[in-house]
Design a protein around this motif. Structure first.
Motif, PDB file in Angstrom:
ATOM      1  N   PRO A   7       0.845  -1.200   0.000  1.00 19.31           N
ATOM      2  CA  PRO A   7       0.000   0.000   0.000  1.00 19.31           C
ATOM      3  C   PRO A   7       0.875   1.243   0.000  1.00 19.31           C
ATOM      4  CG  PRO A   7      -0.720  -1.582   1.667  1.00 19.31           C
ATOM      5  CD  PRO A   7       0.615  -2.058   1.170  1.00 19.31           C
ATOM      6  N   LYS A   8       0.459   2.254  -0.745  1.00 21.82           N
ATOM      7  CA  LYS A   8       1.272   3.466  -0.812  1.00 21.82           C
ATOM      8  C   LYS A   8       1.410   4.147   0.548  1.00 21.82           C
ATOM      9  CE  LYS A   8       1.087   4.713  -5.666  1.00 21.82           C
ATOM     10  NZ  LYS A   8       0.707   5.745  -6.656  1.00 21.82           N
ATOM     11  N   SER A   9       0.441   3.921   1.428  1.00 15.94           N
ATOM     12  CA  SER A   9       0.537   4.493   2.768  1.00 15.94           C
ATOM     13  C   SER A   9       1.700   3.902   3.549  1.00 15.94           C
ATOM     14  CB  SER A   9      -0.773   4.249   3.525  1.00 15.94           C
ATOM     15  OG  SER A   9      -1.056   2.845   3.595  1.00 15.94           O
ATOM     16  N   SER A  10       2.216   2.755   3.088  1.00 16.16           N
ATOM     17  CA  SER A  10       3.340   2.100   3.770  1.00 16.16           C
ATOM     18  C   SER A  10       4.663   2.269   3.034  1.00 16.16           C
ATOM     19  CB  SER A  10       3.043   0.602   3.941  1.00 16.16           C
ATOM     20  OG  SER A  10       1.889   0.388   4.724  1.00 16.16           O
ATOM     21  N   PHE A  11       4.672   3.106   1.989  1.00 16.17           N
ATOM     22  CA  PHE A  11       5.898   3.249   1.199  1.00 16.17           C
ATOM     23  C   PHE A  11       7.044   3.797   2.042  1.00 16.17           C
ATOM     24  CE2 PHE A  11       8.678   5.826  -1.596  1.00 16.17           C
ATOM     25  CZ  PHE A  11       9.182   4.801  -2.386  1.00 16.17           C
ATOM     26  N   ASP A  12       6.768   4.822   2.864  1.00 13.42           N
ATOM     27  CA  ASP A  12       7.827   5.392   3.707  1.00 13.42           C
ATOM     28  C   ASP A  12       8.387   4.345   4.666  1.00 13.42           C
ATOM     29  OD1 ASP A  12       7.566   7.796   2.458  1.00 13.42           O
ATOM     30  OD2 ASP A  12       6.415   8.762   4.068  1.00 13.42           O
ATOM     31  N   LEU A  13       7.512   3.496   5.188  1.00 11.32           N
ATOM     32  CA  LEU A  13       7.963   2.429   6.078  1.00 11.32           C
ATOM     33  C   LEU A  13       8.870   1.451   5.331  1.00 11.32           C
ATOM     34  CD1 LEU A  13       4.695   1.598   8.069  1.00 11.32           C
ATOM     35  CD2 LEU A  13       6.718   2.810   8.891  1.00 11.32           C
ATOM     36  N   PHE A  14       8.529   1.190   4.067  1.00 17.89           N
ATOM     37  CA  PHE A  14       9.341   0.281   3.264  1.00 17.89           C
ATOM     38  C   PHE A  14      10.740   0.857   3.056  1.00 17.89           C
ATOM     39  CE2 PHE A  14      10.975  -1.227  -0.816  1.00 17.89           C
ATOM     40  CZ  PHE A  14      10.889  -2.598  -0.648  1.00 17.89           C
ATOM     41  N   VAL A  15      10.817   2.156   2.742  1.00 19.72           N
ATOM     42  CA  VAL A  15      12.119   2.787   2.531  1.00 19.72           C
ATOM     43  C   VAL A  15      12.913   2.794   3.836  1.00 19.72           C
ATOM     44  CG1 VAL A  15      13.302   4.909   1.858  1.00 19.72           C
ATOM     45  CG2 VAL A  15      11.274   4.174   0.606  1.00 19.72           C
ATOM     46  N   GLU A  16      12.249   3.074   4.937  1.00 17.28           N
ATOM     47  CA  GLU A  16      12.932   3.021   6.232  1.00 17.28           C
ATOM     48  C   GLU A  16      13.504   1.635   6.498  1.00 17.28           C
ATOM     49  OE1 GLU A  16      10.259   4.284   9.249  1.00 17.28           O
ATOM     50  OE2 GLU A  16       9.942   6.285   8.387  1.00 17.28           O
ATOM     51  N   TYR A  17      12.745   0.617   6.123  1.00 16.37           N
ATOM     52  CA  TYR A  17      13.210  -0.765   6.280  1.00 16.37           C
ATOM     53  C   TYR A  17      14.464  -0.996   5.438  1.00 16.37           C
ATOM     54  CZ  TYR A  17      13.352  -5.819   5.552  1.00 16.37           C
ATOM     55  OH  TYR A  17      13.756  -7.120   5.457  1.00 16.37           O
ATOM     56  N   LEU A  18      14.462  -0.499   4.186  1.00 17.51           N
ATOM     57  CA  LEU A  18      15.634  -0.660   3.323  1.00 17.51           C
ATOM     58  C   LEU A  18      16.847   0.046   3.913  1.00 17.51           C
ATOM     59  CD1 LEU A  18      14.170  -0.149  -0.283  1.00 17.51           C
ATOM     60  CD2 LEU A  18      14.576  -2.301   0.921  1.00 17.51           C
ATOM     61  N   VAL A  19      16.631   1.263   4.423  1.00 15.15           N
ATOM     62  CA  VAL A  19      17.742   2.042   4.973  1.00 15.15           C
ATOM     63  C   VAL A  19      18.368   1.320   6.161  1.00 15.15           C
ATOM     64  CG1 VAL A  19      18.313   4.197   6.160  1.00 15.15           C
ATOM     65  CG2 VAL A  19      16.879   4.249   4.107  1.00 15.15           C
ATOM     66  N   ARG A  20      17.548   0.629   6.925  1.00 16.93           N
ATOM     67  CA  ARG A  20      18.101  -0.138   8.047  1.00 16.93           C
ATOM     68  C   ARG A  20      18.947  -1.313   7.568  1.00 16.93           C
ATOM     69  NH1 ARG A  20      12.867   0.665  10.298  1.00 16.93           N
ATOM     70  NH2 ARG A  20      12.274  -1.472   9.771  1.00 16.93           N
ATOM     71  N   ARG A  21      18.683  -1.752   6.339  1.00 22.84           N
ATOM     72  CA  ARG A  21      19.440  -2.886   5.794  1.00 22.84           C
ATOM     73  C   ARG A  21      20.755  -2.457   5.158  1.00 22.84           C
ATOM     74  NH1 ARG A  21      16.326  -7.624   5.108  1.00 22.84           N
ATOM     75  NH2 ARG A  21      18.314  -8.508   4.400  1.00 22.84           N
ATOM     76  N   GLY A  22      20.900  -1.185   4.830  1.00 19.90           N
ATOM     77  CA  GLY A  22      22.144  -0.726   4.217  1.00 19.90           C
ATOM     78  C   GLY A  22      21.953   0.566   3.450  1.00 19.90           C
ATOM     79  N   LYS A  23      22.963   0.966   2.732  1.00 23.38           N
ATOM     80  CA  LYS A  23      22.921   2.193   1.930  1.00 23.38           C
ATOM     81  C   LYS A  23      21.912   2.041   0.806  1.00 23.38           C
ATOM     82  CE  LYS A  23      25.852   5.252  -0.872  1.00 23.38           C
ATOM     83  NZ  LYS A  23      27.239   5.532  -1.334  1.00 23.38           N
ATOM     84  N   VAL A  24      21.053   3.045   0.658  1.00 29.15           N
ATOM     85  CA  VAL A  24      20.026   3.036  -0.387  1.00 29.15           C
ATOM     86  C   VAL A  24      20.260   4.217  -1.313  1.00 29.15           C
ATOM     87  CG1 VAL A  24      17.557   3.135  -0.893  1.00 29.15           C
ATOM     88  CG2 VAL A  24      18.364   1.942   1.168  1.00 29.15           C
ATOM     89  N   VAL A  25      20.313   3.967  -2.609  1.00 29.13           N
ATOM     90  CA  VAL A  25      20.400   5.041  -3.603  1.00 29.13           C
ATOM     91  C   VAL A  25      19.176   4.956  -4.498  1.00 29.13           C
ATOM     92  CG1 VAL A  25      22.908   5.175  -3.549  1.00 29.13           C
ATOM     93  CG2 VAL A  25      21.816   3.652  -5.172  1.00 29.13           C
ATOM     94  N   ALA A  26      18.682   6.112  -4.909  1.00 30.12           N
ATOM     95  CA  ALA A  26      17.448   6.185  -5.680  1.00 30.12           C
ATOM     96  C   ALA A  26      17.445   7.489  -6.473  1.00 30.12           C
ATOM     97  CB  ALA A  26      16.239   6.126  -4.740  1.00 30.12           C
ATOM     98  N   PRO A  27      16.526   7.626  -7.438  1.00 33.68           N
ATOM     99  CA  PRO A  27      16.446   8.887  -8.192  1.00 33.68           C
ATOM    100  C   PRO A  27      16.005  10.042  -7.301  1.00 33.68           C
ATOM    101  CG  PRO A  27      14.626   7.416  -8.759  1.00 33.68           C
ATOM    102  CD  PRO A  27      15.582   6.623  -7.939  1.00 33.68           C
ATOM    103  N   VAL A  28      16.727  11.150  -7.412  1.00 33.32           N
ATOM    104  CA  VAL A  28      16.468  12.343  -6.603  1.00 33.32           C
ATOM    105  C   VAL A  28      16.414  13.549  -7.532  1.00 33.32           C
ATOM    106  CG1 VAL A  28      17.403  13.843  -4.801  1.00 33.32           C
ATOM    107  CG2 VAL A  28      17.593  11.355  -4.566  1.00 33.32           C
ATOM    108  N   ALA A  29      15.453  14.433  -7.313  1.00 37.28           N
ATOM    109  CA  ALA A  29      15.326  15.644  -8.130  1.00 37.28           C
ATOM    110  C   ALA A  29      16.449  16.623  -7.797  1.00 37.28           C
ATOM    111  CB  ALA A  29      13.969  16.296  -7.887  1.00 37.28           C
ATOM    112  N   LYS A  30      17.062  17.197  -8.849  1.00 32.17           N
ATOM    113  CA  LYS A  30      18.142  18.158  -8.676  1.00 32.17           C
ATOM    114  C   LYS A  30      17.768  19.547  -9.171  1.00 32.17           C
ATOM    115  CE  LYS A  30      21.697  17.368  -7.342  1.00 32.17           C
ATOM    116  NZ  LYS A  30      22.202  17.427  -5.956  1.00 32.17           N
ATOM    117  N   GLY A  31      16.520  19.723  -9.590  1.00 34.07           N
ATOM    118  CA  GLY A  31      16.097  21.014 -10.112  1.00 34.07           C
ATOM    119  C   GLY A  31      16.254  21.099 -11.617  1.00 34.07           C
ATOM    120  N   ASN A  32      15.524  22.031 -12.238  1.00 38.46           N
ATOM    121  CA  ASN A  32      15.579  22.233 -13.690  1.00 38.46           C
ATOM    122  C   ASN A  32      15.236  20.964 -14.460  1.00 38.46           C
ATOM    123  OD1 ASN A  32      16.482  24.994 -13.478  1.00 38.46           O
ATOM    124  ND2 ASN A  32      18.526  24.194 -12.989  1.00 38.46           N
ATOM    125  N   GLY A  33      14.370  20.140 -13.873  1.00 38.66           N
ATOM    126  CA  GLY A  33      13.931  18.928 -14.560  1.00 38.66           C
ATOM    127  C   GLY A  33      14.975  17.837 -14.652  1.00 38.66           C
TER     128      GLY A  33
END
Length: 348
Positions: A7-33
């Motif tokens: 469920p999308k309501s649990s997405f933040d919890l899922f990412v928190e779970y991943l972060v506890r498992r190790g370094k997580v890299v993902a797409p991040v906005a840098k501005g100007n598209g």
């Protein structure tokens, strides 16, 4: 492998779970598209809707600078092999970039096997993310058939409105999600929604250039002397932007870097480019591809012709990065269209 529902309501919890498992890299906005793969700490850091990142995830599998060996002459003349690894979870990889990683896997698994790459590869968990619509006009994933997942991931996310449907692709992926309590096993209605999305995409992601993909290698062979190469060669700046951002370009140089005292040092490999004039220069001073037109032709053949013969797969993933960053406005789709017109392969 099974499908799970997040469920999308649990997405933040899922990412928190991943972060506890190790370094997580993902797409991040840098501005100007613009977007980059970068370390994240929480779900809100992640750009779930993004065009291809400036650099592909290749930078984690094949770093721009990588130490291969070290030496210390005080302990003899032998080089000490080095394998630099970093355990990380790579989240949000689009299907075009998954295809790029698969190309790298094929190349570096070929003889002689590249153990530095293969060892590093085992330390990276790959979580894919489906594109439900086109990212922008530069993409050619319809032409290349890379808009649907074709493996290369441990987990794969598809956004289906109120939830993500997760396909578990490997044992590593299964181990990662085994103990997460807020994941549910997918039911028939979830799979039906996925099938409906894929059916809609099949109608939306059509070939961006009216040519038969299976005939591309023949077209490039017959178009070896086509005029389009002189035209884009005359515009090319030989900046190598296109190869730096390409998810499948893997050429590298090997350099020895001694310290000032010439006592210790490192042997490194660093990204190189067939678009640089010295790339094809030999010891006597001649260059096999001295002209920019020759280098542009070579690059395109390295995507659409040569690897098909050797590996039975295209090394263009349709991500559009080369066209997006080209300072001379050389567009991949326009180039293929011109070549198809000159060789008679353009469908009318």
């Amino acid at each position: 492998m099974e499908h799970l529902v997040l469920p999308k309501s649990s997405f933040d919890l899922f990412v928190e779970y991943l972060v506890r498992r190790g370094k997580v890299v993902a797409p991040v906005a840098k501005g100007n598209g613009q977007f980059v793969f970068s370390e994240v700490r929480k779900g809100s850091d992640i750009a779930l809707q993004y065009i291809p990142t400036i650099l592909p995830p290749k930078k984690y599998f094949m770093p721009q600078y990588e130490t291969l060996a070290e030496y210390d002459t005080r302990r003899g003349q032998k080089l000490q092999p080095v394998v630099e690894v970093e355990s990380l979870i790579l989240f949000g990889v689009h299907t075009c970039d998954l295809a790029g990683i698969q190309c790298l896997d094929v190349v570096f698994s070929d003889r002689p096997k590249d153990l530095n790459y293969l060892v590093r590869r085992e330390y990276i968990t790959v979580i894919g993310l489906e594109c439900n619509d086109y990212c922008d006009t530069y993409a050619s994933c319809g032409l290349m058939g890379t808009f649907l997942p074709q493996g290369g991931y441990d987990l794969f996310f598809t956004d289906l409105g109120e939830y993500f449907l997760i396909h578990v692709g490997t044992q590593k992926g299964e181990d990662l999600v085994r103990d997460i309590p807020f994941l549910e096993r997918a039911q028939s209605q979830h799979l039906a929604e996925l099938e409906a999305l894929r059916a809609r995409k099949a109608q939306v992601f059509r070939p961006e250039v009216p040519v038969d993909r299976a005939l591309l290698p023949r077209m490039f062979k017959e178009g070896f002397e086509a005029g389009v190469w002189e035209e884009i060669g005359g515009r090319c700046l030989s900046c190598a932007n296109c190869t730096n951002v390409c998810p499948t370009c893997y050429c590298f140089d090997v350099r020895d870097i001694p310290d000032v005292a010439l006592v210790t040092g490192r042997r490194i490999r660093v990204w190189d480019s067939c678009q640089n004039e010295p790339f094809a220069k030999i010891a006597s001073g001649e260059s096999f591809r001295a002209e920019r037109s020759d280098r542009k032709r070579h690059r395109f053949n390295r995507k659409f012709s040569y690897p098909v013969k050797r590996y039975n797969r295209f090394f263009c993933t349709g991500c559009g990065r080369c066209s997006r960053v080209c300072m001379a406005k050389i567009d991949l789709k326009e180039t293929i269209t011109r070549l198809a017109q000159e060789t008679g392969y353009l469908k009318v």
